[in-house]
Structure formats: structure tokens, C-alpha cells
Design a protein around this motif. Structure first.
Motif, PDB file in Angstrom:
ATOM      1  N   VAL A  98      46.824  83.390   6.588  1.00 12.24           N
ATOM      2  CA  VAL A  98      46.679  83.619   8.160  1.00 12.24           C
ATOM      3  C   VAL A  98      47.872  84.214   9.052  1.00 12.24           C
ATOM      4  O   VAL A  98      48.960  83.841   8.635  1.00 12.24           O
ATOM      5  N   ASP A  99      47.388  85.054   9.658  1.00 14.49           N
ATOM      6  CA  ASP A  99      48.342  85.623  10.592  1.00 14.49           C
ATOM      7  C   ASP A  99      48.235  85.201  11.923  1.00 14.49           C
ATOM      8  O   ASP A  99      47.406  85.324  12.730  1.00 14.49           O
ATOM      9  N   HIS A 100      49.111  84.087  12.342  1.00 17.33           N
ATOM     10  CA  HIS A 100      48.953  83.193  13.356  1.00 17.33           C
ATOM     11  C   HIS A 100      49.843  84.095  14.395  1.00 17.33           C
ATOM     12  O   HIS A 100      50.995  84.295  14.196  1.00 17.33           O
ATOM     13  N   ALA A 101      49.328  83.968  15.754  1.00 16.73           N
ATOM     14  CA  ALA A 101      49.868  84.676  16.752  1.00 16.73           C
ATOM     15  C   ALA A 101      51.074  83.970  17.219  1.00 16.73           C
ATOM     16  O   ALA A 101      51.789  84.517  17.866  1.00 16.73           O
ATOM     17  N   VAL A 102      51.332  82.491  16.902  1.00 13.76           N
ATOM     18  CA  VAL A 102      52.577  81.798  17.437  1.00 13.76           C
ATOM     19  C   VAL A 102      53.525  81.770  16.397  1.00 13.76           C
ATOM     20  O   VAL A 102      54.619  82.014  16.399  1.00 13.76           O
ATOM     21  N   VAL A 103      52.891  81.356  15.063  1.00 13.00           N
ATOM     22  CA  VAL A 103      53.980  81.138  13.917  1.00 13.00           C
ATOM     23  C   VAL A 103      54.394  82.110  12.893  1.00 13.00           C
ATOM     24  O   VAL A 103      54.971  82.048  12.231  1.00 13.00           O
ATOM     25  N   GLY A 104      53.477  83.153  13.003  1.00 16.63           N
ATOM     26  CA  GLY A 104      53.473  84.391  11.955  1.00 16.63           C
ATOM     27  C   GLY A 104      52.589  84.037  10.914  1.00 16.63           C
ATOM     28  O   GLY A 104      51.575  83.260  10.854  1.00 16.63           O
ATOM     29  N   MET A 105      53.154  84.501   9.674  1.00 21.30           N
ATOM     30  CA  MET A 105      52.313  84.586   8.504  1.00 21.30           C
ATOM     31  C   MET A 105      52.189  83.263   7.568  1.00 21.30           C
ATOM     32  O   MET A 105      53.363  82.681   7.490  1.00 21.30           O
ATOM     33  N   ILE A 106      51.128  82.714   7.270  1.00 20.44           N
ATOM     34  CA  ILE A 106      51.030  81.413   6.532  1.00 20.44           C
ATOM     35  C   ILE A 106      50.239  81.881   5.192  1.00 20.44           C
ATOM     36  O   ILE A 106      49.124  82.463   5.464  1.00 20.44           O
ATOM     37  N   ARG A 107      50.937  81.968   4.193  1.00 18.70           N
ATOM     38  CA  ARG A 107      50.320  82.206   2.972  1.00 18.70           C
ATOM     39  C   ARG A 107      50.331  81.119   2.054  1.00 18.70           C
ATOM     40  O   ARG A 107      51.042  80.494   1.602  1.00 18.70           O
ATOM     41  N   GLY A 108      48.872  81.064   1.624  1.00 20.93           N
ATOM     42  CA  GLY A 108      48.345  80.014   0.627  1.00 20.93           C
ATOM     43  C   GLY A 108      48.220  78.631   1.278  1.00 20.93           C
ATOM     44  O   GLY A 108      48.588  78.180   2.421  1.00 20.93           O
ATOM     45  N   LYS A 109      47.146  77.941   0.655  1.00 26.01           N
ATOM     46  CA  LYS A 109      46.848  76.372   1.207  1.00 26.01           C
ATOM     47  C   LYS A 109      47.999  75.462   1.265  1.00 26.01           C
ATOM     48  O   LYS A 109      47.892  74.836   2.200  1.00 26.01           O
ATOM     49  N   ALA A 110      49.025  75.592   0.413  1.00 23.23           N
ATOM     50  CA  ALA A 110      50.311  74.586   0.767  1.00 23.23           C
ATOM     51  C   ALA A 110      50.770  74.938   2.176  1.00 23.23           C
ATOM     52  O   ALA A 110      51.366  74.013   2.565  1.00 23.23           O
ATOM     53  N   ALA A 111      51.072  76.153   2.491  1.00 19.56           N
ATOM     54  CA  ALA A 111      51.706  76.689   3.649  1.00 19.56           C
ATOM     55  C   ALA A 111      50.528  76.072   4.849  1.00 19.56           C
ATOM     56  O   ALA A 111      51.036  75.812   5.819  1.00 19.56           O
ATOM     57  N   LEU A 112      49.220  76.366   4.484  1.00 23.74           N
ATOM     58  CA  LEU A 112      48.481  76.071   5.560  1.00 23.74           C
ATOM     59  C   LEU A 112      48.436  74.322   5.958  1.00 23.74           C
ATOM     60  O   LEU A 112      48.642  73.941   7.185  1.00 23.74           O
ATOM     61  N   ALA A 113      48.769  73.767   4.947  1.00 25.47           N
ATOM     62  CA  ALA A 113      48.626  72.272   4.981  1.00 25.47           C
ATOM     63  C   ALA A 113      50.032  71.837   5.791  1.00 25.47           C
ATOM     64  O   ALA A 113      49.961  71.080   6.633  1.00 25.47           O
ATOM     65  N   ALA A 114      50.877  72.527   5.441  1.00 28.15           N
ATOM     66  CA  ALA A 114      52.340  72.264   6.227  1.00 28.15           C
ATOM     67  C   ALA A 114      52.122  72.494   7.701  1.00 28.15           C
ATOM     68  O   ALA A 114      52.614  71.769   8.696  1.00 28.15           O
ATOM     69  N   TYR A 115      51.423  73.874   8.196  1.00 27.86           N
ATOM     70  CA  TYR A 115      51.158  73.970   9.628  1.00 27.86           C
ATOM     71  C   TYR A 115      50.449  73.060  10.260  1.00 27.86           C
ATOM     72  O   TYR A 115      50.704  72.415  11.163  1.00 27.86           O
TER      73      TYR A 115
END
Length: 164
Positions: free
Chosen positions: A42-59
Motif C-alpha cells: 500500500v502506497d499511503h498518501a500520509v504514511v508512505g509505503m506499507i509492505r506486507g500484511k504484518a506492516a498493514l496490521a501495524a498501521y
């Protein structure tokens, strides 16, 4: 591919787009994560690149769940590439209120934007492969940084945690 198969793919992918915000607005982060492929980006407009489900969970764990949020999705357009890949665009409008009681007061949208998505067919069905979040408008008194616990400071912590 038959016309019926193409339409089924379009419908499955459009359902992902709509389900995403139904789950996000209800803070059902487990269901949100189930919409993504294991190595989704996920290339998020506010937090930047989020790579993988573990990082998505942290977000999603960093999101402020004390607010009332509702997203309106429009202009969902899915293009089928082949039997296992599709891409899409959708517009979103976010309404956010710090009040946890319903009905929450509102003074207009907090932000408007769009998504650019790619989808992949997995053994578990269609999933988001990539999602680019594009913020086009934001209210000056509220907006994307208020969605994380601690506001702008939390955004920086999430960026650090994600390596960006």
C-alpha cells in the motif's frame, strides 16, 4: 475469457473496494487484512509505503478507534487484465468526527481522494495486490493525520516503524 467471467471478476474486485471501507469504518481490522494478498503493498498518501500484511496490521493498530468515520465510495471502475489480474480506480470521501456517540456531529468531509488498485487471484479468491491512496483534498482543521492515535506525531512513529 467469456463476458460472464469478465463481469464476475469485475464484481469480485469491486466488492473488495467497497468491503475495505465497510470494515475500516467499523474498525474490523482483521477483516480488512483478509482483503489483501500476503505480500500486498500500500502506497499511503500520509504514511508512505506499507509492505506486507504484518506492516498493514501495524498501521491499522495505530489507527484511532475513538473517532466516528464513514467513507463514501464512488466511481468504482475495474479493468480485467487476464484471468488472474485486474486493476481499478475508485473515489472516496471521508467523514470523520472525534465524537464517539451517534449521531456524530459533522461539518463536511474531512478529505477526498482516490485509489489506484491492482488485484490478484489467489487460492483464497481475489485480493488487493497493490493499493495507492491519493489524497486530493483535505479539510484544514482535520484530515488524514487525525486518523492515527496521537495525530501527526503518530504518523511519524508509524513511518519509522514501517522503515520510511
Amino acid at each position: 475469457m467469456t463476458e460472464e467471467e469478465r463481469r464476475a471478476i469485475e464484481q469480485d474486485c469491486a466488492r473488495l473496494v467497497i468491503a475495505y471501507h465497510v470494515y475500516v469504518d467499523n474498525y474490523d481490522h482483521e477483516k480488512v487484512l483478509s482483503l489483501f494478498a500476503e505480500h500486498a503493498v500500500v502506497d499511503h498518501a500520509v504514511v508512505g509505503m506499507i509492505r506486507g500484511k504484518a506492516a498493514l496490521a501495524a498501521y491499522f493498530d495505530a489507527k484511532d478507534t475513538s473517532t466516528v468515520a464513514q467513507h463514501v465510495m464512488t466511481n468504482v471502475l475495474i479493468d480485467v487484465i487476464d484471468d488472474d489480474h485486474a486493476r481499478g480506480t475508485a473515489y472516496w470521501t471521508a467523514y470523520i468526527s472525534p465524537a464517539a456517540a451517534l449521531p456524530a456531529p459533522m461539518s463536511g468531509p474531512a478529505a477526498l481522494g482516490s485509489y489506484q488498485d491492482t488485484f490478484i487471484r489467489t487460492p483464497a479468491g481475489w485480493k488487493f495486490h497493490t493499493r495507492r491512496v491519493i489524497g486530493r483534498f483535505a479539510a484544514s482543521d482535520r484530515g488524514s493525520t487525525t486518523l492515527l492515535k496521537g495525530g501527526a506525531a503518530a504518523v511519524e512513529k508509524v513511518r519509522e516503524k514501517l522503515g520510511g
